[in-house]
Design a protein around this motif. Structure first.
Motif, short mmCIF file in Angstrom:
data_model
loop_
_atom_site.label_atom_id
_atom_site.label_comp_id
_atom_site.label_asym_id
_atom_site.label_seq_id
_atom_site.Cartn_x
_atom_site.Cartn_y
_atom_site.Cartn_z
N SER A 13 0.86 -1.18 0.00
CA SER A 13 0.00 0.00 0.00
C SER A 13 0.89 1.24 0.00
O SER A 13 2.13 1.12 0.03
N LYS A 15 1.49 3.41 2.32
CA LYS A 15 2.23 3.67 3.55
C LYS A 15 2.91 2.43 4.14
O LYS A 15 3.88 2.56 4.89
N HIS A 16 2.37 1.22 3.84
CA HIS A 16 2.86 0.03 4.52
C HIS A 16 3.06 -1.14 3.56
O HIS A 16 2.47 -1.19 2.47
N ASP A 18 2.67 -5.32 4.12
CA ASP A 18 2.30 -6.42 5.01
C ASP A 18 2.91 -7.69 4.46
O ASP A 18 2.68 -8.04 3.29
N ARG A 28 4.41 -6.09 9.54
CA ARG A 28 4.12 -4.88 8.79
C ARG A 28 5.31 -3.94 8.91
O ARG A 28 5.81 -3.69 10.01
N VAL A 29 5.76 -3.43 7.76
CA VAL A 29 6.83 -2.44 7.76
C VAL A 29 6.36 -1.22 6.97
O VAL A 29 5.46 -1.31 6.13
N SER A 30 6.98 -0.09 7.24
CA SER A 30 6.62 1.14 6.54
C SER A 30 7.17 1.12 5.12
O SER A 30 8.25 0.56 4.87
N ASN A 31 6.43 1.72 4.21
CA ASN A 31 6.88 1.81 2.82
C ASN A 31 7.77 3.04 2.66
O ASN A 31 7.43 4.00 1.98
N GLY A 35 11.70 1.34 6.57
CA GLY A 35 10.95 0.10 6.47
C GLY A 35 11.64 -0.91 5.57
O GLY A 35 11.62 -2.12 5.84
N ASP A 96 -5.42 -6.41 4.58
CA ASP A 96 -4.03 -6.42 4.14
C ASP A 96 -3.34 -7.74 4.50
O ASP A 96 -2.59 -8.32 3.70
#
Length: 320
Positions: A13, A15-16, A18, A28-31, A35, A96
């Motif tokens: 996505s 922001k993230h 999964d 889950r890590v940040s995009n 991340g 997600d």
């Protein structure tokens, strides 16, 4: 003995990311760059990590670049294929985490091929070609509006926009040319493609940007990616008519216009088209068949790294 990769399903996505990893809790890590560092660290314990995600445009670029820098395989797949599998499994809910798990299951079942390594020049090329196509579409719509009577001020506005779009398309063409000239690989591939009668600089740019696999795949796969491969519609005793389906629309549109030129200027394509028409084949069917012949010819030229000549036919390719 060939071991299966350690697949990781990734739902992407804005922001993230999964992640679904076999035998591990979901993550889950940040995009963002931080991340990506966490992602690489998390999968470093896997023997042969191979990440699989759905094609989501620019949202996957940071991950693709990071994985490429670490030599980690990535496959981007058509989202519809994953959803079809999920529905077949009776999985109707959509989150997600569920999507990441569905992608992981798809990877284990289908074993998708890795994408080509991330190439910033190719990515920029694709952006330029995509933007040119968007402006050409806008120009066509404005020209259609110009055909209908409008108030003088409205007509002046349309004319001004047509002029602006035309100049911008010209600038984009120059930018695409500069991008190709700045990269030796792109330049060589463009030179080879434009030796084929019917394929000009615009079509060559679309093929380079939207079908980078060309020259490294088989002819059937090339036709399928271009959306000109026939698929049977048979059931029991019924024998239906084969139809083309799927493929990359932008490639098919560019290939269609190139084929119309090839039917006039490319002797093997012209003779092939005329032979089909003489056999009573419908015009549209003959054009699609000629499109298929043209894309497989392009595939052969790139595979052999040899300019086109009249007997450079698709079966000379050294790919399966």
């Amino acid at each position: 003995m060939i071991f299966s990769p350690d697949y990781v399903g990734v739902d992407v996505s804005k922001k993230h990311l999964d992640l679904a990893i076999t035998g591990s809790s979901r993550l889950r890590v940040s995009n963002n760059p931080a991340g990506m560092a966490r992602l690489v660290q998390k999968i470093s314990s896997l023997t042969r990590p191979h990440l699989v995600c759905e094609a989501t445009g620019s949202y996957t670029r940071l991950m693709a670049r990071s994985l490429s820098q670490h030599g980690i395989a990535l496959s981007t797949i058509n989202p519809r294929r994953v959803r079809d599998l999920a529905r077949a499994d009776g999985l109707l809910a959509k989150t997600d985490a569920i999507d990441a798990a569905a992608i992981l299951r798809f990877a284990h079942l289908m074993h998708p091929d890795p994408d080509p390594l991330y190439d910033p020049n190719a990515v920029e090329m694709a952006d330029l070609v995509r933007r040119r196509r968007q402006m050409v579409d806008m120009l066509a719509m404005e020209k259609q509006r110009r055909e209908h009577p409008e108030a003088a001020l409205a007509q002046a506005s349309i004319d001004a926009h047509i002029g602006f779009l035309s100049s911008q398309i010209g600038e984009m063409d120059r930018a695409i040319t500069r991008q190709i000239d700045s990269d030796a690989t792109l330049r060589r591939r463009a030179e080879l493609l434009t030796t084929i009668p019917g394929i000009g600089q615009t079509t060559a740019a679309v093929l380079l940007a939207e079908m980078p696999e060309l020259g490294g795949i088989g002819n059937k796969q090339a036709a399928a990616l271009a959306g000109v491969a026939p698929f049977n519609r048979d059931s029991g005793e019924m024998r239906g008519q084969a139809h083309i389906a799927g493929g990359r629309l932008s490639v098919r549109c560019a290939l269609y216009m190139a084929t119309l030129s090839a039917i006039r200027a490319n002797p093997p394509i012209r003779d092939f088209y005329k032979r089909l028409r003489a056999q009573g084949k419908p015009g549209k069917l003959a054009i699609v068949a000629a499109m298929r012949k043209l894309i497989t010819t392009a595939n052969a030229v790139l595979a052999n790294n040899t300019p086109w000549h009249t007997n450079n036919t698709p079966w000379h390719t050294n790919t399966a």
